[in-house]
Scaffold this active site. Structure first.
Site, PDB file in Angstrom:
ATOM      1  N   HIS A 178      -2.741   7.211   7.364  1.00 52.73           N
ATOM      2  CA  HIS A 178      -1.739   8.104   6.757  1.00 52.73           C
ATOM      3  C   HIS A 178      -2.380   9.424   6.315  1.00 52.73           C
ATOM      4  O   HIS A 178      -1.779  10.492   6.457  1.00 52.73           O
ATOM      5  CB  HIS A 178      -1.111   7.457   5.515  1.00 52.73           C
ATOM      6  CG  HIS A 178       0.075   6.583   5.799  1.00 52.73           C
ATOM      7  ND1 HIS A 178       1.214   7.047   6.411  1.00 52.73           N
ATOM      8  CD2 HIS A 178       0.328   5.274   5.517  1.00 52.73           C
ATOM      9  CE1 HIS A 178       2.103   6.052   6.498  1.00 52.73           C
ATOM     10  NE2 HIS A 178       1.586   4.966   5.967  1.00 52.73           N
ATOM     11  N   CYS A 237       5.770  -0.372   7.491  1.00 51.84           N
ATOM     12  CA  CYS A 237       5.388   0.849   6.775  1.00 51.84           C
ATOM     13  C   CYS A 237       6.603   1.319   5.989  1.00 51.84           C
ATOM     14  O   CYS A 237       7.712   1.337   6.518  1.00 51.84           O
ATOM     15  CB  CYS A 237       4.954   1.927   7.766  1.00 51.84           C
ATOM     16  SG  CYS A 237       4.459   3.463   6.961  1.00 51.84           S
ATOM     17  N   LEU A 238       6.379   1.688   4.735  1.00 53.28           N
ATOM     18  CA  LEU A 238       7.497   2.131   3.895  1.00 53.28           C
ATOM     19  C   LEU A 238       8.130   3.410   4.433  1.00 53.28           C
ATOM     20  O   LEU A 238       9.268   3.722   4.098  1.00 53.28           O
ATOM     21  CB  LEU A 238       7.023   2.320   2.448  1.00 53.28           C
ATOM     22  CG  LEU A 238       6.546   1.019   1.765  1.00 53.28           C
ATOM     23  CD1 LEU A 238       5.964   1.321   0.399  1.00 53.28           C
ATOM     24  CD2 LEU A 238       7.684   0.003   1.663  1.00 53.28           C
ATOM     25  N   GLY A 264       0.836  -1.198   0.000  1.00 55.69           N
ATOM     26  CA  GLY A 264       0.000   0.000   0.000  1.00 55.69           C
ATOM     27  C   GLY A 264       0.864   1.239   0.000  1.00 55.69           C
ATOM     28  O   GLY A 264       2.041   1.182   0.387  1.00 55.69           O
ATOM     29  N   HIS A 321      -4.652   1.216   7.704  1.00 60.61           N
ATOM     30  CA  HIS A 321      -3.293   1.773   7.793  1.00 60.61           C
ATOM     31  C   HIS A 321      -3.159   2.968   6.829  1.00 60.61           C
ATOM     32  O   HIS A 321      -2.591   4.008   7.193  1.00 60.61           O
ATOM     33  CB  HIS A 321      -2.306   0.646   7.444  1.00 60.61           C
ATOM     34  CG  HIS A 321      -0.867   1.033   7.335  1.00 60.61           C
ATOM     35  ND1 HIS A 321       0.110   0.530   8.180  1.00 60.61           N
ATOM     36  CD2 HIS A 321      -0.198   1.849   6.461  1.00 60.61           C
ATOM     37  CE1 HIS A 321       1.286   1.040   7.833  1.00 60.61           C
ATOM     38  NE2 HIS A 321       1.131   1.830   6.792  1.00 60.61           N
ATOM     39  N   GLU A 322      -3.682   2.819   5.606  1.00 60.72           N
ATOM     40  CA  GLU A 322      -3.556   3.898   4.602  1.00 60.72           C
ATOM     41  C   GLU A 322      -4.434   5.097   4.957  1.00 60.72           C
ATOM     42  O   GLU A 322      -4.007   6.251   4.793  1.00 60.72           O
ATOM     43  CB  GLU A 322      -3.903   3.386   3.204  1.00 60.72           C
ATOM     44  CG  GLU A 322      -3.056   2.218   2.691  1.00 60.72           C
ATOM     45  CD  GLU A 322      -1.568   2.415   2.827  1.00 60.72           C
ATOM     46  OE1 GLU A 322      -1.111   3.573   2.868  1.00 60.72           O
ATOM     47  OE2 GLU A 322      -0.837   1.404   2.894  1.00 60.72           O
TER      48      GLU A 322
HETATM   49  O1  GNR Z   1       3.958  -2.706   2.684  1.00 60.86           O
HETATM   50  C1  GNR Z   1       3.228  -2.575   3.676  1.00 60.86           C
HETATM   51  N1  GNR Z   1       2.880  -3.679   4.372  1.00 60.86           N
HETATM   52  C2  GNR Z   1       1.913  -3.675   5.374  1.00 60.86           C
HETATM   53  C3  GNR Z   1       1.817  -4.791   6.199  1.00 60.86           C
HETATM   54  C4  GNR Z   1       0.857  -4.856   7.184  1.00 60.86           C
HETATM   55  C5  GNR Z   1      -0.005  -3.791   7.370  1.00 60.86           C
HETATM   56  C6  GNR Z   1       0.083  -2.667   6.576  1.00 60.86           C
HETATM   57  C7  GNR Z   1       1.041  -2.611   5.578  1.00 60.86           C
HETATM   58  S1  GNR Z   1       1.112  -1.211   4.554  1.00 60.86           S
HETATM   59  C8  GNR Z   1       2.801  -1.222   4.100  1.00 60.86           C
HETATM   60  C9  GNR Z   1       3.084  -0.162   3.046  1.00 60.86           C
HETATM   61  C10 GNR Z   1       2.850   1.214   3.632  1.00 60.86           C
HETATM   62  O2  GNR Z   1       3.625   1.778   4.337  1.00 60.86           O
HETATM   63  N2  GNR Z   1       1.701   1.775   3.353  1.00 60.86           N
HETATM   64  O3  GNR Z   1       1.411   2.980   3.855  1.00 60.86           O
HETATM   65 NI    NI Z   2       2.502   3.047   5.760  1.00 61.97          NI
END
Ligand code: GNR
Ligand code: NI
Length: 173
Positions: free
Chosen positions: A139, A93-94, A45, A135-136
């Site tokens: 953000h 999270c990236l 994501g 999660h997104e």
């Molecule tokens: O790559 C991602 N893996 C992930 C694993 C478990 C729950 C959420 C995520 S999102 C993350 C990519 C990211 O930072 N998205 O904002």
């Molecule tokens: Ni993230």
């Protein structure tokens, strides 16, 4: 074109993103770049704020199979309902490279969003997709998964990231 992903601590990651007013070719191109950046990372994501764009735009693809891509483009996503039942996933999270933690969230969610054609859509999500959507959407409101941890754990992760960023700088300079 692949974009650079912002790393915490970065004040931009804490800003609230603005809704998009209209879906046009510029937005479609931007979301393709977000997808390219996400696949390259690789991640499942990416929110536009992670590449420094304060708009309510998200791309998601939770498929493991690299040949069968199944991208989801979410414009102005709104979670309209969450289940009482919760589930726990180890999240990454990236914008928090190398950091992982188990986070408990509602197991299911119902989402309203606009697609790349400007059409209103609804979606019911469960499992990893539900976690990823939440999660997104976090953000877009300046929230990171570390905000759900104890202050001690959160501070430890931020300290590691500050060190990581200093090391990156040292290599580049
Ligand atoms: O790559 C991602 N893996 C992930 C694993 C478990 C729950 C959420 C995520 S999102 C993350 C990519 C990211 O930072 N998205 O904002
Ligand atoms: Ni993230």
């Amino acid at each position: 074109m692949k974009r650079k992903i912002l790393i915490e601590p970065d004040p931009i990651l804490r800003k609230k993103c603005e809704p998009l007013e209209q879906v046009n070719n510029e937005v479609r191109r931007l979301m393709e770049e977000m997808l390219e950046t996400m696949y390259d990372a690789p991640g499942i994501g990416l929110a536009a704020v992670q590449i420094g764009i304060l708009k309510r735009l998200v791309v998601i693809d939770i498929t493991k199979d690299e040949k069968k891509k199944d991208p989801l483009f979410l414009i102005n996503p709104v979670i309209i309902k969450k289940s009482d039942k919760t589930s726990i996933y180890e999240e990454g999270c990236l914008s928090l490279p190398g950091q992982y933690a188990e986070i408990e969230r509602p197991a299911e969610c119902y989402l309203k969003y606009v697609d790349l054609n400007g059409k209103e859509k609804e979606l019911k999500a469960e499992g990893l997709l539900s976690t990823c959507i939440q999660h997104e959407v976090d953000h877009l409101n300046g929230v990171l998964f570390i905000d759900y941890l104890s202050k001690l754990k959160k501070d430890m992760i931020i300290k590691k990231l500050v060190k990581h960023k200093k090391e990156i700088k040292r290599i580049v300079v």
